[in-house]
Scaffold this motif. Structure first.
Motif, PDB file in Angstrom:
ATOM      1  N   GLY A   1       0.810  -1.214   0.000  1.00 17.53           N
ATOM      2  CA  GLY A   1       0.000   0.000   0.000  1.00 17.53           C
ATOM      3  C   GLY A   1       0.844   1.266   0.000  1.00 17.53           C
ATOM      4  N   ILE A   2       0.144   2.379   0.118  1.00 19.90           N
ATOM      5  CA  ILE A   2       0.778   3.707   0.068  1.00 19.90           C
ATOM      6  C   ILE A   2       0.376   4.442   1.345  1.00 19.90           C
ATOM      7  N   ASP A   3       1.363   5.001   2.040  1.00 17.60           N
ATOM      8  CA  ASP A   3       1.030   5.611   3.339  1.00 17.60           C
ATOM      9  C   ASP A   3       0.534   7.057   3.163  1.00 17.60           C
ATOM     10  N   PRO A   4       0.081   7.696   4.247  1.00 17.26           N
ATOM     11  CA  PRO A   4      -0.506   9.041   4.108  1.00 17.26           C
ATOM     12  C   PRO A   4       0.475  10.086   3.573  1.00 17.26           C
ATOM     13  N   ALA A   5       1.767   9.785   3.595  1.00 17.00           N
ATOM     14  CA  ALA A   5       2.745  10.731   3.030  1.00 17.00           C
ATOM     15  C   ALA A   5       3.037  10.424   1.565  1.00 17.00           C
ATOM     16  N   GLY A   6       2.415   9.363   1.037  1.00 14.13           N
ATOM     17  CA  GLY A   6       2.644   9.005  -0.362  1.00 14.13           C
ATOM     18  C   GLY A   6       3.798   8.048  -0.554  1.00 14.13           C
ATOM     19  N   HIS A   7       4.358   7.556   0.551  1.00 13.85           N
ATOM     20  CA  HIS A   7       5.468   6.606   0.443  1.00 13.85           C
ATOM     21  C   HIS A   7       4.936   5.209   0.127  1.00 13.85           C
ATOM     22  N   LEU A   8       5.705   4.478  -0.668  1.00 17.36           N
ATOM     23  CA  LEU A   8       5.331   3.090  -0.956  1.00 17.36           C
ATOM     24  C   LEU A   8       5.721   2.229   0.239  1.00 17.36           C
ATOM     25  N   LEU A   9       4.768   1.455   0.739  1.00 18.67           N
ATOM     26  CA  LEU A   9       5.055   0.570   1.875  1.00 18.67           C
ATOM     27  C   LEU A   9       5.479  -0.791   1.355  1.00 18.67           C
ATOM     28  N   ILE A  10       6.551  -1.319   1.948  1.00 25.62           N
ATOM     29  CA  ILE A  10       7.062  -2.625   1.519  1.00 25.62           C
ATOM     30  C   ILE A  10       7.306  -3.467   2.768  1.00 25.62           C
ATOM     31  N   ARG A  11       6.684  -4.668   2.765  1.00 27.54           N
ATOM     32  CA  ARG A  11       6.925  -5.572   3.894  1.00 27.54           C
ATOM     33  C   ARG A  11       8.053  -6.523   3.535  1.00 27.54           C
ATOM     34  N   GLY A  12       9.142  -6.435   4.283  1.00 25.11           N
ATOM     35  CA  GLY A  12      10.313  -7.262   4.000  1.00 25.11           C
ATOM     36  C   GLY A  12      10.119  -8.688   4.484  1.00 25.11           C
ATOM     37  N   ALA A  13      11.037  -9.564   4.102  1.00 25.34           N
ATOM     38  CA  ALA A  13      10.981 -10.963   4.530  1.00 25.34           C
ATOM     39  C   ALA A  13      11.068 -11.063   6.047  1.00 25.34           C
ATOM     40  N   ASP A  14      11.625 -10.024   6.696  1.00 28.24           N
ATOM     41  CA  ASP A  14      11.713 -10.013   8.164  1.00 28.24           C
ATOM     42  C   ASP A  14      10.409  -9.547   8.827  1.00 28.24           C
ATOM     43  N   GLY A  15       9.385  -9.261   7.994  1.00 23.36           N
ATOM     44  CA  GLY A  15       8.083  -8.844   8.539  1.00 23.36           C
ATOM     45  C   GLY A  15       7.985  -7.358   8.812  1.00 23.36           C
ATOM     46  N   VAL A  16       9.085  -6.637   8.659  1.00 26.45           N
ATOM     47  CA  VAL A  16       9.065  -5.201   8.976  1.00 26.45           C
ATOM     48  C   VAL A  16       8.528  -4.409   7.780  1.00 26.45           C
ATOM     49  N   LEU A  17       7.670  -3.431   8.096  1.00 25.07           N
ATOM     50  CA  LEU A  17       7.087  -2.573   7.068  1.00 25.07           C
ATOM     51  C   LEU A  17       7.956  -1.317   6.924  1.00 25.07           C
ATOM     52  N   ARG A  18       8.415  -1.079   5.704  1.00 26.27           N
ATOM     53  CA  ARG A  18       9.261   0.110   5.478  1.00 26.27           C
ATOM     54  C   ARG A  18       8.613   0.990   4.418  1.00 26.27           C
ATOM     55  N   GLY A  19       8.783   2.294   4.547  1.00 20.68           N
ATOM     56  CA  GLY A  19       8.250   3.229   3.553  1.00 20.68           C
ATOM     57  C   GLY A  19       9.366   3.749   2.671  1.00 20.68           C
ATOM     58  N   VAL A  20       9.089   3.814   1.371  1.00 21.15           N
ATOM     59  CA  VAL A  20      10.080   4.327   0.423  1.00 21.15           C
ATOM     60  C   VAL A  20       9.517   5.589  -0.221  1.00 21.15           C
ATOM     61  N   ALA A  21      10.291   6.667  -0.177  1.00 18.83           N
ATOM     62  CA  ALA A  21       9.792   7.954  -0.668  1.00 18.83           C
ATOM     63  C   ALA A  21       9.911   8.083  -2.177  1.00 18.83           C
ATOM     64  N   ALA A  22      10.960   7.494  -2.755  1.00 19.44           N
ATOM     65  CA  ALA A  22      11.186   7.670  -4.198  1.00 19.44           C
ATOM     66  C   ALA A  22      12.091   6.567  -4.690  1.00 19.44           C
ATOM     67  N   GLY A  23      12.033   6.329  -5.971  1.00 19.20           N
ATOM     68  CA  GLY A  23      12.943   5.338  -6.563  1.00 19.20           C
ATOM     69  C   GLY A  23      12.281   4.596  -7.698  1.00 19.20           C
ATOM     70  N   GLU A  24      13.099   3.902  -8.425  1.00 20.80           N
ATOM     71  CA  GLU A  24      12.643   3.111  -9.572  1.00 20.80           C
ATOM     72  C   GLU A  24      12.157   1.764  -9.049  1.00 20.80           C
ATOM     73  N   VAL A  25      10.949   1.366  -9.393  1.00 21.50           N
ATOM     74  CA  VAL A  25      10.393   0.111  -8.864  1.00 21.50           C
ATOM     75  C   VAL A  25      10.763  -1.048  -9.786  1.00 21.50           C
ATOM     76  N   CYS A  26      11.381  -2.078  -9.221  1.00 19.31           N
ATOM     77  CA  CYS A  26      11.574  -3.329  -9.976  1.00 19.31           C
ATOM     78  C   CYS A  26      10.533  -4.307  -9.457  1.00 19.31           C
ATOM     79  N   VAL A  27       9.768  -4.871 -10.358  1.00 17.94           N
ATOM     80  CA  VAL A  27       8.721  -5.833  -9.957  1.00 17.94           C
ATOM     81  C   VAL A  27       9.199  -7.212 -10.374  1.00 17.94           C
ATOM     82  N   ALA A  28       9.157  -8.150  -9.402  1.00 21.32           N
ATOM     83  CA  ALA A  28       9.568  -9.517  -9.734  1.00 21.32           C
ATOM     84  C   ALA A  28       8.519 -10.123 -10.662  1.00 21.32           C
ATOM     85  N   SER A  29       8.966 -10.790 -11.690  1.00 21.19           N
ATOM     86  CA  SER A  29       7.994 -11.409 -12.610  1.00 21.19           C
ATOM     87  C   SER A  29       7.484 -12.716 -12.005  1.00 21.19           C
ATOM     88  N   GLY A  30       6.306 -13.128 -12.471  1.00 16.61           N
ATOM     89  CA  GLY A  30       5.729 -14.408 -12.040  1.00 16.61           C
ATOM     90  C   GLY A  30       4.905 -14.296 -10.805  1.00 16.61           C
TER      91      GLY A  30
END
Ligand code: BTN
Length: 273
Positions: free
Chosen positions: A244-273
């Motif tokens: 999802g996207i947080d109230p600041a517009g950051h992309l939220l990413i849940r890592g394999a460690d279960g931690v939710l991190r927000g990313v403000a900017a960057g090029e998104v690589c999407v895993a295929s499959g």
């Protein structure tokens, strides 16, 4: 090839009561409408000044990539915004502009989806790929390039450039698997002038709402249209499942460690499959 008709755009802008698009400049060809808009913004052009071209010779996208800009088929449009925002508040504008473009596309695709219309529904669903690619059926229909000029801590101008694939039916080989157009999606009866005015109206409305209320008024649409949610992604060195996207517009990413991190900017690589 039919050239863009500036008077027809102006008529539509008046009919819609659009807040952007004045003054309006329509070129047969230019290097990049974003460069045109940037130049006039630096010389003091007002909020709403808009630049369109039938073709771009150096159309560009994010990350310095080229934007496919053949003559007479599509829309290449840039507009000068002068939002009353601090420099720190400007980056979510990109998301909001993406939603505005998506809203125009959704409205135009809706009749093509009516019962009885050919084609399957998933293939014509509009989505926003964070931060602001407009996808239909997983293919890119529109791209948005937002460039802000700052003066100290305040925003002097923001240039919003929109490339909307309208009539292209055959893309170069490197794009053909990833790109689509309104025409390929079954919408080939809407003049580009009408679409240009609808885009300017939607961009203006979204900019006004954003200035008044930030991202909050857009939260539902951001969640509804979020194409990345649930996909495996890597952005700015952060890998995991998009959440999802947080109230600041950051992309939220849940890592394999279960931690939710927000990313403000960057090029998104999407895993295929
Ligand atoms: C992207 O998806 O990377 C953004 C593409 C933005 C393309 C538009 S076309 C009009 C304006 N002029 C440009 O040179 N770029 C933007």
């Amino acid at each position: 090839m039919r050239r863009l008709d500036a008077e027809a755009i102006e008529r539509e802008l008046s009919r819609l009561g659009a807040s952007l698009g004045r003054p309006l400049s329509v070129a047969v060809e230019t290097a990049s409408t974003n460069d045109d808009a940037r130049r006039v913004a630096a010389a003091g052009a007002p909020h709403g000044a808009a630049f369109l071209a039938d073709a771009q010779t150096r159309g560009r996208g994010r990350g310095g990539r080229a934007w496919h800009s053949p003559p007479g088929e599509n829309l290449y449009l840039s507009v000068v915004l002068r939002p009353g925002l601090p420099a720190s508040g400007v980056s979510p504008i990109a998301l909001v502009m993406g939603l505005a473009v998506a809203s125009v596309v959704e409205r135009r695709l809706a009749p093509a989806r009516r019962p009885g219309a050919s084609g399957d529904r998933a293939a014509s669903e509009v989505r926003l790929k964070w931060p602001n690619d407009v996808l239909v059926g997983g293919r890119k229909l529109a791209g948005i390039l937002v460039e802000a000029q700052l003066r100290g801590e305040s925003v002097s101008s923001v240039i919003v450039g929109v490339g909307l694939n309208v009539g292209t039916r055959s893309f170069p080989p490197e794009l053909s698997a990833r790109a689509t157009s309104l025409s390929l999606l079954g919408v080939d009866d809407v003049p580009r002038e009408v679409l240009a005015a609808e885009l300017l109206q939607a961009l203006g409305g979204a900019a006004t709402r954003f200035e008044a209320g930030g991202l909050a008024p857009f939260a539902d649409d951001l969640a509804r249209l979020d194409w990345l949610r649930g996909r495996h992604v890597e952005v700015a060195g952060v890998a995991g499942v998009a959440a999802g996207i947080d109230p600041a517009g950051h992309l939220l990413i849940r890592g394999a460690d279960g931690v939710l991190r927000g990313v403000a900017a960057g090029e998104v690589c999407v895993a295929s499959g």
